[in-house]
Design an enzyme around this catalytic site. Structure first.
Site, short mmCIF file in Angstrom:
data_model
loop_
_atom_site.label_atom_id
_atom_site.label_comp_id
_atom_site.label_asym_id
_atom_site.label_seq_id
_atom_site.Cartn_x
_atom_site.Cartn_y
_atom_site.Cartn_z
N HIS A 423 0.82 -1.06 0.00
CA HIS A 423 0.17 0.06 -0.01
C HIS A 423 0.81 1.23 -0.02
CE1 HIS A 423 0.56 1.05 4.42
NE2 HIS A 423 0.86 -0.34 4.58
N CYS A 442 2.83 -4.99 6.84
CA CYS A 442 2.56 -4.79 5.54
C CYS A 442 3.74 -4.46 4.61
CB CYS A 442 1.09 -4.05 5.27
SG CYS A 442 -0.10 -4.86 5.65
#
Length: 558
Positions: A423, A442
């Site tokens: 992301h 992440c």
């Protein structure tokens, strides 16, 4: 490897006699039936990687023996003895059994139980080679089930490899051409071959000292240098009809050696380069290369030309098109206490203007939230105001889309049990750091808009269309026209196409476990369950006696 609490059970069968035609007896079939219930099993002290897979392999052959000619045994032995170039040990593949049975007449001299035992041992050596080169020697989940993911190995693919190898005109050519190894594996394997070649130099006298050798130098020392670099694997273009002359080709070989060893690359052989040539083996680097080749094998099978490669330990992500890196970007990965796992999945959609649900680990420390966040009642799914934001059992805390959203303006989704994805981030300054293990697991992307543009270019989305969505605050899900494999690799050693080895810090401390397991014998591995074909067997004749002894443990588990 999974430990067992069951005691070893000694199994012996009566009569394992095979006629000279190679047709196994009916009792051979009943023996193979018993294989299906065994997780670990050894024949005359030789452990089998997967007795159930061998059982089905022979069933598909109609219980005929698999090894009747010397050529396939010799070809497999040659592959096994050269397996150190892939980072294996020949002992991983029953090399002594292969050497013994490859001797002239060795197989023909065996009868009855001994002949069947030899056939099973040879088949297990082939099974191990097919398995280890395609999927790796180790089961990554057994090495570290928390941070490694991979489905069990499909038995059908292994049996197809074994049958194809034995039916091929050239066993070695078939096994070498089953699938295309990716460029990053080939690059690192090439560096290992340089080190492997260096081992042969231990028995050679060192190159003599003297003046610096450089372009234009002449003499016997130049010829010796040329030959030494050839042995080290840097001599593809150093042959010359004037071997005692230091020419441009030799200079290029010296430069390649210097770069590969991390030396100052000037193309001249002074004291430091000479010392490295005379003592070129750094065993610690060899082990780093071996364990990272093993990691690569865990996820590299049957890769298409296009995929996403996240190099966690190097804090980089690469988009590969046509088996070459088409674009790269810096990334931020998980901290030491919230590591980014290693696995392979499929990137199938993007989310533009994503919301962010605050993780429970963060939410339970909150007292209240600003207007940038929304409190959602978990029972009703409705927004509420005035609730206790720290009460994570009652509420979810959601950050609405916008430039300050923790996920930025886009996230790249490949659903997995770790809830890890790639992301955007509003914290752009962090990409300036050299060490970027800073996230909660992440992967944050430095240039997500370019990444999105490249991923969606075949889905009818250009940059203008992406930007038009990002100008608003409406969340939009966009599917890729074709899902892409995404590989999250933790590699502490890689090499480039020029043969330069790049070592990375083992920030997660994962190397020791892989190194230790890699040098241990593998007794079994996870094979995907599948439906066996039924076996029809006749009752054994108790009047006959067998000398084959099979040791089994972990009954009923595969």
């Amino acid at each position: 490897m999974i430990k067992t609490s069951l005691s070893l059970v000694l199994l012996s069968w009566l009569t394992l006699l095979a006629p000279a035609t190679g047709r196994a007896s009916e009792l051979f079939a009943s023996t193979l039936e018993a294989f299906r219930e065994s997780r670990t099993l050894a024949i005359d002290g030789v452990p089998l990687l997967s007795a159930p897979v061998l059982a089905d392999f022979y069933l598909q052959r109609g219980y005929t023996l698999a090894w009747s000619k010397p050529a396939p045994i010799e070809a497999l032995l040659e592959l096994v003895e050269q397996s150190d170039t892939e980072g294996f040990r020949p002992e991983d593949f029953h090399v002594e059994v292969l050497r013994r049975l490859s001797r002239p007449g060795a197989l023909d001299a065996l009868q009855g139980a001994a002949r069947l035992a030899a056939d099973l041992q040879l088949s297990d050596a082939l099974l191990r080679y097919a398995h280890h080169t395609r999927y790796g020697k180790l089961d990554p989940v057994a090495v570290d089930q928390k941070w490694n993911d991979r489905a069990p190995v499909p038995a059908e693919r292994l049996i197809a490899d074994m049958r194809g190898a034995l039916e091929a005109d050239d066993l070695a050519d078939f096994l070498g051409g089953r699938f295309q190894q990716p460029f990053w594996y080939q690059d690192l394997k090439r560096v290992l071959s340089h080190y492997a070649g260096a081992r042969h130099l231990k028995e050679l006298p060192p190159l003599a000292g003297g003046p610096v050798l450089s372009l234009g130098s002449r003499g016997e020392r130049v010829a010796q240098l040329r030959e030494r670099l050839r042995v080290l694997g840097y001599g593809e273009s150093v042959s010359s009809d004037q071997p005692e002359t230091f020419d441009a080709a030799l200079r290029e070989a010296v430069l390649a050696f210097q770069r590969g060893r991390g030396l100052g690359a000037d193309g001249a052989v002074g004291a430091q380069t000479l010392a490295a040539i005379n003592d070129p083996i750094d065993e610690s680097k060899v082990e780093r290369i071996r364990l990272n080749l093993e990691r690569m094998r865990w996820l590299y099978e049957d890769l298409p030309p296009d995929y996403v490669f996240v190099d966690v330990a190097d804090y980089m992500a690469h988009l590969v098109r046509g088996r070459e890196i088409a674009w790269s970007t810096r990334v931020i990965v998980g901290k030491e206490d919230s590591q980014t796992p290693m696995f392979r999945d499929r990137l199938d959609h993007l989310v533009l203007n994503p919301t962010w649900t605050v993780p429970v680990s963060i939410q339970e420390k909150l007292t209240n939230v600003s207007a940038k966040y929304t409190l959602i009642d978990r029972r009703t799914g409705r927004r509420v105001s005035g609730g206790n934001a720290a009460d994570y059992k009652r509420y979810r805390v959601v950050q609405q889309p916008g430039p300050d959203n923790a996920l930025g303006r886009v996230k790249f989704m490949f659903p997995n049990r770790h809830a890890v994805y790639m992301h955007d981030t509003p914290s752009k300054a962090l990409f300036g750091r050299s060490a970027r293990a800073l996230s909660h697991g992440c992967v944050r992307v430095q240039n997500p808009m370019k990444f999105a543009e490249l991923l969606l270019e075949e889905s009818g989305w250009d940059r203008a269309r992406i930007d038009s969505v990002l100008e608003g605050t409406q969340t939009r899900y966009v599917n890729l026209s074709e899902p892409l494999p995404v590989l999250l690799y933790y590699l502490t050693a890689r090499a480039d196409a020029d043969g330069n080895l790049h070592l990375r810090r083992d920030v997660y401390g994962r190397d020791p476990a892989v190194a230790e397991a890699l040098d241990r014998p593998v007794q079994h591995t996870r094979i995907a369950s599948y439906e066996f074909l039924p076996l029809e067997t006749a009752a054994p004749d108790p009047a006959l006696e067998s000398s084959v002894r099979l040791t089994r443990s972990d009954v009923g588990e595969r």
